[in-house]
Motif scaffolding. Sequence first.
Motif, PDB file in Angstrom:
ATOM      1  N   LEU A 140      33.577  -9.777  19.273  1.00 61.86           N
ATOM      2  CA  LEU A 140      32.586 -10.800  19.332  1.00 61.86           C
ATOM      3  C   LEU A 140      32.479 -11.954  17.875  1.00 61.86           C
ATOM      4  CD1 LEU A 140      29.974  -8.166  20.743  1.00 61.86           C
ATOM      5  CD2 LEU A 140      30.713 -10.517  21.573  1.00 61.86           C
ATOM      6  N   ASP A 141      31.974 -12.101  17.623  1.00 59.56           N
ATOM      7  CA  ASP A 141      31.867 -12.985  16.163  1.00 59.56           C
ATOM      8  C   ASP A 141      30.903 -11.856  15.517  1.00 59.56           C
ATOM      9  OD1 ASP A 141      31.113 -14.346  14.356  1.00 59.56           O
ATOM     10  OD2 ASP A 141      30.362 -16.527  15.255  1.00 59.56           O
ATOM     11  N   SER A 142      30.341 -11.490  14.929  1.00 53.86           N
ATOM     12  CA  SER A 142      29.198 -10.558  14.154  1.00 53.86           C
ATOM     13  C   SER A 142      28.595 -12.182  13.420  1.00 53.86           C
ATOM     14  CB  SER A 142      29.817  -9.616  13.449  1.00 53.86           C
ATOM     15  OG  SER A 142      30.840  -9.989  11.935  1.00 53.86           O
ATOM     16  N   GLN A 143      28.338 -12.910  13.142  1.00 49.19           N
ATOM     17  CA  GLN A 143      27.600 -14.022  11.972  1.00 49.19           C
ATOM     18  C   GLN A 143      26.626 -14.034  13.197  1.00 49.19           C
ATOM     19  OE1 GLN A 143      28.608 -14.314   8.546  1.00 49.19           O
ATOM     20  NE2 GLN A 143      30.584 -13.371   9.251  1.00 49.19           N
ATOM     21  N   GLY A 144      25.276 -14.124  12.243  1.00 40.61           N
ATOM     22  CA  GLY A 144      24.399 -15.117  13.093  1.00 40.61           C
ATOM     23  C   GLY A 144      23.624 -13.617  14.079  1.00 40.61           C
ATOM     24  N   ILE A 145      23.927 -12.731  14.521  1.00 41.04           N
ATOM     25  CA  ILE A 145      23.565 -11.358  15.536  1.00 41.04           C
ATOM     26  C   ILE A 145      22.208 -10.986  15.213  1.00 41.04           C
ATOM     27  CG2 ILE A 145      23.341  -9.791  16.706  1.00 41.04           C
ATOM     28  CD1 ILE A 145      26.820  -9.466  16.268  1.00 41.04           C
ATOM     29  N   GLN A 146      20.801 -11.568  15.887  1.00 46.16           N
ATOM     30  CA  GLN A 146      19.771 -11.806  15.666  1.00 46.16           C
ATOM     31  C   GLN A 146      19.263 -10.168  16.786  1.00 46.16           C
ATOM     32  OE1 GLN A 146      16.251 -13.785  17.944  1.00 46.16           O
ATOM     33  NE2 GLN A 146      16.110 -14.779  15.642  1.00 46.16           N
ATOM     34  N   THR A 147      19.631 -10.090  17.669  1.00 44.99           N
ATOM     35  CA  THR A 147      19.652  -8.906  18.570  1.00 44.99           C
ATOM     36  C   THR A 147      20.606  -8.791  19.387  1.00 44.99           C
ATOM     37  OG1 THR A 147      16.618 -10.418  18.781  1.00 44.99           O
ATOM     38  CG2 THR A 147      17.639  -8.582  19.858  1.00 44.99           C
ATOM     39  N   ILE A 148      20.391  -7.464  19.136  1.00 47.42           N
ATOM     40  CA  ILE A 148      21.416  -5.932  20.181  1.00 47.42           C
ATOM     41  C   ILE A 148      20.956  -5.033  20.917  1.00 47.42           C
ATOM     42  CG2 ILE A 148      23.764  -4.833  20.690  1.00 47.42           C
ATOM     43  CD1 ILE A 148      24.969  -6.119  17.933  1.00 47.42           C
ATOM     44  N   SER A 169      29.104  -1.797  13.265  1.00 40.95           N
ATOM     45  CA  SER A 169      30.242  -2.685  13.274  1.00 40.95           C
ATOM     46  C   SER A 169      29.789  -4.296  13.334  1.00 40.95           C
ATOM     47  CB  SER A 169      31.162  -2.019  14.374  1.00 40.95           C
ATOM     48  OG  SER A 169      31.086  -2.958  15.034  1.00 40.95           O
ATOM     49  N   LEU A 170      29.155  -4.131  13.950  1.00 38.59           N
ATOM     50  CA  LEU A 170      28.495  -5.911  14.133  1.00 38.59           C
ATOM     51  C   LEU A 170      27.449  -6.268  13.459  1.00 38.59           C
ATOM     52  CD1 LEU A 170      28.900  -6.285  18.086  1.00 38.59           C
ATOM     53  CD2 LEU A 170      30.413  -7.767  16.268  1.00 38.59           C
ATOM     54  N   MET A 171      26.759  -5.735  12.824  1.00 41.75           N
ATOM     55  CA  MET A 171      25.398  -5.731  12.236  1.00 41.75           C
ATOM     56  C   MET A 171      25.238  -5.366  10.942  1.00 41.75           C
ATOM     57  SD  MET A 171      22.293  -5.627  14.936  1.00 41.75           S
ATOM     58  CE  MET A 171      20.821  -7.263  15.097  1.00 41.75           C
ATOM     59  N   GLY A 172      25.836  -4.215  10.704  1.00 39.91           N
ATOM     60  CA  GLY A 172      25.640  -4.043   8.894  1.00 39.91           C
ATOM     61  C   GLY A 172      25.751  -2.420   8.553  1.00 39.91           C
ATOM     62  N   ALA A 173      26.150  -2.579   7.507  1.00 36.81           N
ATOM     63  CA  ALA A 173      26.056  -0.693   7.525  1.00 36.81           C
ATOM     64  C   ALA A 173      24.694  -0.673   6.210  1.00 36.81           C
ATOM     65  CB  ALA A 173      26.872  -0.314   6.514  1.00 36.81           C
ATOM     66  N   PRO A 209      27.710   1.774  32.352  1.00 42.85           N
ATOM     67  CA  PRO A 209      28.589   1.025  32.267  1.00 42.85           C
ATOM     68  C   PRO A 209      28.099   0.429  29.934  1.00 42.85           C
ATOM     69  CG  PRO A 209      28.391  -0.813  33.397  1.00 42.85           C
ATOM     70  CD  PRO A 209      27.267   0.741  33.432  1.00 42.85           C
ATOM     71  N   PHE A 210      28.927   0.764  29.348  1.00 48.19           N
ATOM     72  CA  PHE A 210      28.919   0.481  28.344  1.00 48.19           C
ATOM     73  C   PHE A 210      28.922  -1.453  27.953  1.00 48.19           C
ATOM     74  CE2 PHE A 210      30.977   4.811  26.695  1.00 48.19           C
ATOM     75  CZ  PHE A 210      29.814   5.837  26.701  1.00 48.19           C
ATOM     76  N   THR A 211      27.745  -1.080  27.805  1.00 52.61           N
ATOM     77  CA  THR A 211      27.547  -2.884  28.020  1.00 52.61           C
ATOM     78  C   THR A 211      26.877  -3.457  26.410  1.00 52.61           C
ATOM     79  OG1 THR A 211      27.755  -2.788  29.741  1.00 52.61           O
ATOM     80  CG2 THR A 211      26.628  -5.296  29.541  1.00 52.61           C
ATOM     81  N   LEU A 212      26.881  -4.688  26.036  1.00 49.18           N
ATOM     82  CA  LEU A 212      25.331  -5.191  24.739  1.00 49.18           C
ATOM     83  C   LEU A 212      25.566  -6.144  25.628  1.00 49.18           C
ATOM     84  CD1 LEU A 212      28.393  -4.784  21.612  1.00 49.18           C
ATOM     85  CD2 LEU A 212      26.305  -3.790  22.874  1.00 49.18           C
ATOM     86  N   GLY A 213      24.497  -6.663  25.423  1.00 44.69           N
ATOM     87  CA  GLY A 213      23.791  -8.394  25.066  1.00 44.69           C
ATOM     88  C   GLY A 213      23.246  -8.608  24.131  1.00 44.69           C
ATOM     89  N   ILE A 214      24.102  -9.677  23.262  1.00 46.61           N
ATOM     90  CA  ILE A 214      23.509 -10.767  22.025  1.00 46.61           C
ATOM     91  C   ILE A 214      23.383 -11.159  21.984  1.00 46.61           C
ATOM     92  CG2 ILE A 214      24.822 -11.194  19.956  1.00 46.61           C
ATOM     93  CD1 ILE A 214      26.957  -9.162  21.215  1.00 46.61           C
ATOM     94  N   LYS A 215      22.213 -11.602  21.340  1.00 45.17           N
ATOM     95  CA  LYS A 215      21.164 -12.890  21.007  1.00 45.17           C
ATOM     96  C   LYS A 215      21.315 -13.496  19.666  1.00 45.17           C
ATOM     97  CE  LYS A 215      16.891 -15.934  20.874  1.00 45.17           C
ATOM     98  NZ  LYS A 215      15.441 -15.840  21.167  1.00 45.17           N
ATOM     99  N   GLN A 216      22.432 -14.363  19.836  1.00 48.31           N
ATOM    100  CA  GLN A 216      22.112 -14.921  18.321  1.00 48.31           C
ATOM    101  C   GLN A 216      21.089 -15.707  17.192  1.00 48.31           C
ATOM    102  OE1 GLN A 216      25.698 -13.183  18.609  1.00 48.31           O
ATOM    103  NE2 GLN A 216      25.816 -14.835  16.851  1.00 48.31           N
ATOM    104  N   ASP A 217      20.892 -15.964  16.220  1.00 45.13           N
ATOM    105  CA  ASP A 217      20.264 -16.390  15.610  1.00 45.13           C
ATOM    106  C   ASP A 217      20.383 -18.873  16.389  1.00 45.13           C
ATOM    107  OD1 ASP A 217      22.411 -17.723  14.143  1.00 45.13           O
ATOM    108  OD2 ASP A 217      21.479 -16.950  12.609  1.00 45.13           O
ATOM    109  N   THR A 218      21.527 -19.079  16.611  1.00 40.97           N
ATOM    110  CA  THR A 218      21.628 -20.107  17.138  1.00 40.97           C
ATOM    111  C   THR A 218      20.950 -19.992  18.950  1.00 40.97           C
ATOM    112  OG1 THR A 218      23.060 -19.829  18.229  1.00 40.97           O
ATOM    113  CG2 THR A 218      23.530 -20.898  16.288  1.00 40.97           C
ATOM    114  N   GLY A 219      20.281 -18.933  19.323  1.00 46.53           N
ATOM    115  CA  GLY A 219      19.281 -18.880  20.068  1.00 46.53           C
ATOM    116  C   GLY A 219      20.312 -19.005  21.596  1.00 46.53           C
ATOM    117  N   SER A 220      21.704 -18.447  21.566  1.00 51.34           N
ATOM    118  CA  SER A 220      22.986 -17.966  22.387  1.00 51.34           C
ATOM    119  C   SER A 220      22.210 -16.936  22.966  1.00 51.34           C
ATOM    120  CB  SER A 220      24.183 -18.591  21.627  1.00 51.34           C
ATOM    121  OG  SER A 220      24.229 -18.209  21.140  1.00 51.34           O
TER     122      SER A 220
END
Length: 280
Positions: A140-148, A169-173, A209-220
Amino acid sequence: MKKIGFIDLHLDQFHANKYPAWIEQASGGAMKVVYAYGKRDKENGISNADWCKEHGIELLATIEEVVAQSDYLIVLSPDNPECHEELSQLPLKSGKPTYIDKTFAPDRATAIRLFDLAEAHGTPMFSTSALRFASEYAELDSQGIQTINSWGPGAFSNYAIHQIEPIISLMGANPLRVMYTGTAESPALLIDFGDERQATINHLGDNCPFTLGIKQDTGSFSQVTANSNFFLLFIEQLVRFFESGRPTVASAETIAVITVIEYGMKAAQTPYVWVDLPTA
């Protein structure tokens, strides 16, 4: 061949059962679990002596002996983090690469003490959830993650780490606060990172199952499920750590994970109320 020593509360548990063969395989036979120590036998389980006979590992009477005779050290007790500080004292003073199993510590203060002890004695050390290394998460690209939005199984007390670790690990410490929004049957926690960046964890039952839904700041939006063999991917990282002496996970991230777990449990006592996290 490099010799690995186990240090555990009791040796009859899943990680101790699986790690020896996995490590030997991942290292091509260059590393092997040779020694083990268990503080006590597991209640209603296999004795430490019988476990060692079954696995072809030498049972030693003290932690001192394991530390002295091993090249690398693994402190286990994965479901009893309250025992880690006691079990880790000598390993972390040894200067030998040491892995401490999840969940690293029962609280933030203990986590900081353990890292300080390792640093004071020049001991390479790290801890992690194996989920951090699921290939689906690592890509996953951690840049620009807005919501998980994270889903997973198990109880909050010992399984929250498997959702929180990938989030950190994706959004910071540097999470700022948490709010408990779950129920007794379905624990849930909201984690606020500031700047309108948030994550939620949801424990939705043993079949989830372990699952992530991710929204980027681009809206994707993207959704990924950890279907890869993350345990073996973790073991490969563990072998590399032993070879290099370079910790695989930054201490700041591990401390952040433990802080969220500790304060998440506190937040459960006052649902729907923000609880600020310490930053110093």
